[in-house]
Structure formats: C-alpha cells, structure tokens
Write a protein that holds these residues in place. Structure first.
Motif, PDB file in Angstrom:
ATOM      1  N   MET A 116       0.857  -1.179   0.000  1.00 48.95           N
ATOM      2  CA  MET A 116       0.000   0.000   0.000  1.00 48.95           C
ATOM      3  C   MET A 116       0.896   1.233   0.000  1.00 48.95           C
ATOM      4  SD  MET A 116      -2.830  -1.258   2.752  1.00 48.95           S
ATOM      5  CE  MET A 116      -4.114  -0.054   2.573  1.00 48.95           C
ATOM      6  N   GLN A 120      -2.549   5.475   0.561  1.00 45.21           N
ATOM      7  CA  GLN A 120      -3.524   4.400   0.783  1.00 45.21           C
ATOM      8  C   GLN A 120      -3.491   3.961   2.230  1.00 45.21           C
ATOM      9  OE1 GLN A 120      -1.973   1.766  -2.171  1.00 45.21           O
ATOM     10  NE2 GLN A 120      -3.506   2.326  -3.697  1.00 45.21           N
ATOM     11  N   GLU A 124      -6.880   4.203   4.196  1.00 47.33           N
ATOM     12  CA  GLU A 124      -7.564   2.920   4.385  1.00 47.33           C
ATOM     13  C   GLU A 124      -7.234   2.256   5.714  1.00 47.33           C
ATOM     14  OE1 GLU A 124      -7.555   0.379   0.903  1.00 47.33           O
ATOM     15  OE2 GLU A 124      -7.225   2.190  -0.289  1.00 47.33           O
TER      16      GLU A 124
ATOM     17  N   ARG B 102      -5.559  -3.834  -5.010  1.00 43.51           N
ATOM     18  CA  ARG B 102      -4.564  -2.888  -5.531  1.00 43.51           C
ATOM     19  C   ARG B 102      -4.191  -3.232  -6.962  1.00 43.51           C
ATOM     20  NH1 ARG B 102      -5.695  -0.125  -2.394  1.00 43.51           N
ATOM     21  NH2 ARG B 102      -5.994  -1.082  -0.422  1.00 43.51           N
TER      22      ARG B 102
END
Lengths: 210, 373
Positions: A116, A120, A124, B102
């Motif tokens: 990530m 992000q 998140e 992702r």
C-alpha cells in the motif's frame, strides 16, 4: 402577556443564528484540524514542539480573542466564525494527531508489506483506526463551540448570548434561562447527532474491540 | 529467485548485516534462524525493501530491487508478520483481498480467490468472510494473515516469525498447513524463526546467522550431521533434546497456569476464586512460596464455615514430582495414584506446575504424531 409571546420570534432567530455560527465554525475548524493533524502526525519529531505552542493559543480567553479580532475585522459574522473556528480546531487537532500516532506500528508495517502506498495506508488504515478518537475530538469541539458562541453577542452579533447578556444587564432571570436552556439543549442534541455520525464513520470491526 | 550479493547494513554504528551473500532457488522453503540480533529479520525485510541496505545488491527474479518501485515490488511478494497485522477495520474478505484489489482484480475474482484460499485451510467462507479479525481466535487470524500474503499469488512469500505468538498446538497445526500449502502452490518461502524445531520441520534449507553473518547454509539433515560451529550445535541439541521422548522431564509437560494461593488467604476469597475460575481445587502455598497441599471445594464444604483462613483446612496430600524427574516416571505416578494430577515442584519446593491427565494425553498424541510423520 406570556414570555413566549413577547420573545418567541426573537428566540427562534437567536437559536438559528447560534446554530449557524456553531455549524460553520465547527466545520471549518474540523477540516483545518484534520489536515493539520495528519500533517503533524507525519512529522512527530517537530509536532512534539509545535503541539504545545498551539495549545498555548487555547489558553487565551475567547473574550479577548473575539475582542481583538473585532478591532481588525469589525462587526461582521466572519469575526465570530473565525474566532470560534480557531477554538474548534484544537480538540480535533489533538485527537487526530494522537489517534494517528496511536495506530499500532504492526498495522503500518503490514500495510507497507502489502504494497500500500503511504496515501492508501493513511486513508484505508490509519484514518479508519484513528476515527474513534477523531470523532471524540469533534464532539468536544462542538460542545465547546456551542458555549463559546454565546460570546458573539458581546460584539452585538446575536445568537443566544444576546438573551444571556440582556438578562444579566437587566437582572432578568427569565431572559438568562431563555438563552442558557436552548444552548444546553443544542449541545446535547448536536452531541447525539455526532454519536449517530460516529456509527456510520467508525468501522464496525473496531466497535467490538473497545 | 532471490540473490544477495555482499549486502551490508548498519543501524547507527552497529553492523547488522556484514557482507551477506546467498542464493535462493525458486520453490525453496528457506528458514532464517539465529540468536536475537543476528540480522535474520533485517535480511528478510531487505527483500521487500522495508529496509534498504547501504551496500551490496539484492536481486529478486533477476531484477536489482534497489531500482524497483517499492510499492509495486511488495505487491509481488507476500508478507506475514508475527503480530498478524490484520486490519481490524476490514472484514476477513477485505483483508485477504487487499493486494488483489490494488492490482485491480474484479470483485468476483477477489471473492473467488478468498473462497478458494479459505477452503484450503478449512475455514468456511460463508461463516468467516464477513467477520472482523477481532471475532476470530489467534490461530484463525494468523491463518488469514497467511492467506492475505498468498492472495495475489506472489511467487515469493516472506514470513517473520509468523507462529511465534501462537500456542504450541495451534503452531503445530499451522506449521503443517504451511508445508502443505507450499507443496501445493510451489512458492518460494523465506521464513524467520528462532525455534530450531520449527526450522528443522519446515525448511528445505536453513540459513544460520550470527552477528550479521551467515554461519551455515545447509539442508536440515546436513546441519544436523555437520553443524558448522558450537552455537549451531547448541541450538540443535536444545531442540533435539525435547524431541526425544526418553529425555523429556516433568517440566516439559506441566501446565504452569495452575492457580495457587497463600495459606493466609481467607476461605471466602478462595471459594470466590474457584467460582470465578471454574475450578474445584486450589494449590496452597506457604508465605515463602513453598508447596503445602491441595484443597478441593469438598474439603471447604466439610470444613463448614467460610470465616478464617484457608490454612486452617487440612490439605490433601497430593502426589508430587520434581521438575527434573523423567516424564515417564511422573506419568506412572499419576496413573497409579488415582489422583487427578501430579503437582510438579521445583528444587526449592516451590510450585512449578501441574501435570493432569489432559496434558499427559496431549504429550502422548504429540509423540505419536511425530512418529507418524
């Protein structure tokens, strides 16, 4: 003639103005605080110095701050809103900052390890995990602002403070209560609304844990 | 698959990796082991660039990773940490689907992957996928942690003491599962542990590290036969001592969480404690922690009154055993006495733990299992 027949209309206007001040300034304060809190949490080594300095501003009495701002900006609603927003910032800022810093390092490491990006991870993982703390800050801010908004009347800009000031000046308890009770009820209702908001924002998985 | 070339890493003035070079072939299960501070975790974290070495080169799949985008690199390398690190704000399915999401997999693909993976570890998708991590046991959570690392089918999976925080039984089950998964999915796994037993059970090759250097890289058999130095021999000996049943002592099987109280505690407190803990007997000890005896709830009832201290009740003379006593002898005692457990005492007569029939059964099952493998 009953109290409400005499003052009813003015009371309703005052409540509306008061609420308007609170909502605008808390919204502005919240957004600024959230952004500042996130930025400061990225640089904890500097934040350790910056946070105490900011907290000194918190200790300046609201009455002084509004008075000074009034001298520069004049008798416009912006004076009140800016002053209240500045005071609304701190509880949210502090809770955002500590909430983000309290996120356990293992979650950040796991997020990194999962590929990530820092943004992000922030949106998140970190912000959702800090959300209970941020919501608490918002609630504190809102409740404080409801009571600080009374100061608006000091520079003649209405709100429920008007009743309180006139009441004190004319030694009229009815008028004081007419200002105080609605603002207390407003604080309670807004705080309940924030609880409801929290239900939507705070992730379900966190509630079982606490 | 993974190649280290003269890799050096310092934290401040301490050298944590000193000229490390090794090569890992595709599909190998590599275990990094060594005393704490030996650099095993640093080595692991250098592979997915959570740590960047100062000197040397690391190649993953032929690519020099210092030139790779770390975020993209990590999506191709699964990662499991000891503290599990499942995100509490996400459901199990969201946690497993993190990397696939992702990589822009479709929702239905993610669901299928989650379902298939959960099936592999015998967890029902319908029952668990929509739960949150806190609703699962530690063992279940780490299963999901492993599945999350596997979700985007990365060719390489890094595991940093993944089973270190789990109880021995759960650890054993998960170890078996990981071996099975690796055989099936043919991943290259790099696994950090400080437990030689775990290393010997899991590894195709063990890399033994000390002071930031590789002391020996060998298959488990080779390492057992020819340990490179005394430290490795010592690590091996400790682990082989516990895997040979005739060397086991009472201390290896006892439960150390037995509840004991000082004899001056009041009877009332003691009965409350029993009720709270759902137990029917307590170990009684003197002020200097030495063992006195056992008192059961029956003894308390017979005694009649709830005032006074527990020391007034005459305790049962339960059988005891020394912590160093051979496990078989302790079991014989337990079996022949008809008591429910043996109290294990240290040399100074303080309470070390108890061996119950359950812990005995567990021990026997373990030995049998070991033989069957």
């Amino acid at each position: 003639m009953s109290f409400f027949e005499t003052y009813g209309d003015r009371l309703i206007t005052a409540i509306q103005v008061h609420l308007c001040y609170v909502l605008t300034s808390v919204t502005i304060g919240f957004v600024v605080a959230l952004i500042l809190g996130i930025l400061l949490s990225r640089i904890p080594q500097y934040a350790k110095i910056i946070m105490p300095i900011l907290s000194i501003f918190q200790t300046i009495p609201g009455i002084v701050f509004i008075g000074v701002l009034f001298l520069y900006l004049g008798m416009i609603p912006a004076t009140v809103i800016i002053a209240l927003a500045v005071y609304a910032i701190f509880p949210v800022l502090k809770n955002t900052y500590t909430g983000l810093l309290d996120v356990k390092p293992e979650y950040i490491e796991a997020a990194k390890g999962c590929g990530m990006s820092p943004l992000q991870t922030l949106f998140e993982v970190e912000l959702p995990l800090a959300s209970p703390s941020i919501i608490t800050g918002l609630r504190m801010s809102t409740i404080y602002t409801v009571s600080w908004a009374v100061l608006a009347a000091m520079i003649g800009l209405g709100g429920l403070g008007e009743f309180i000031y006139i009441g004190i000046a004319s030694n009229n308890n009815e008028l004081i209560l007419a200002g105080a009770i609605p603002s207390a009820i407003m604080a309670i209702i807004l705080s309940l609304l924030i609880d409801v908001l929290g239900r939507f924002i705070i992730p379900k998985g966190l509630r079982g844990a606490k | 698959m993974i190649r280290f070339e003269n890799v050096k890493k310092k934290f401040g003035d301490t050298v944590v990796l000193n000229n490390i070079s090794f090569n890992i072939e595709p599909g190998e299960f590599i275990v990094l082991i060594g005393p704490s501070g030996c650099g095993k975790t640093t080595t692991l974290k250098s592979i997915n660039r959570l740590i960047t070495p100062e000197e040397g080169k690391i190649f993953v799949n032929g690519q020099d990773i210092s030139k790779a985008n770390p975020v993209k690199l990590r999506r191709k390398i699964g990662y499991v940490i000891q503290q599990i690190g499942l995100f509490p704000n996400m459901t199990i399915e969201q946690n497993i689907g993190l990397v696939p999401k992702r990589l822009k997999y479709s929702k239905s693909e993610i669901k299928k992957i989650t379902k298939d993976l959960m099936e592999m570890v015998d967890m029902s998708y319908d029952e668990y996928a929509h739960k949150y991590p806190t609703e699962l046991s530690g063992g279940q959570q780490q299963r999901i942690g492993v599945l999350r690392a596997l979700a985007a089918s990365p060719p390489i999976v890094l595991m940093d003491e993944p089973f270190g925080a789990l109880d021995p039984m759960t650890r054993a089950t998960l170890q078996e599962e990981i071996v099975r998964l690796q055989k099936k999915l043919k991943k290259t796994i790099v696994f950090v542990t400080h437990d030689m037993n775990e290393a010997l059970d899991l590894a195709d090759k063990i890399i033994f590290m000390e002071h930031g250097e590789i002391v020996q890289m060998a298959t488990p058999d080779e390492m057992l036969a020819n340990p490179a130095n005394d430290l490795i021999r010592d690590f091996m000996r400790k682990s082989s001592a516990t895997s040979d049943p005739s060397n086991l002592t009472a201390a290896d099987f006892m439960r150390t969480n037995a509840i004991s109280v000082y004899k001056k505690r009041s009877i009332r407190e003691c009965t409350d404690l029993m009720a709270r803990q759902h137990i029917d007997s307590l170990l009684i000890k003197n002020d200097d922690d030495t063992y006195v005896g056992i008192i059961t709830i029956k003894d308390v009832r017979k005694h009649g009154k709830s005032s006074g201290s527990i020391g007034e009740i005459i305790p049962n003379e339960n059988i005891t055993s020394d912590a160093g006593e051979n496990a078989k002898d302790a079991f014989d005692k337990l079996y022949n006495s008809g008591d429910n457990y043996v109290v294990v005492l240290n040399n100074d007569k303080t309470i070390a733990g108890i061996i119950s029939k359950t812990s005995m059964a567990t021990a026997m099952a373990d030995t049998l299992w070991g033989d069957m493998q």
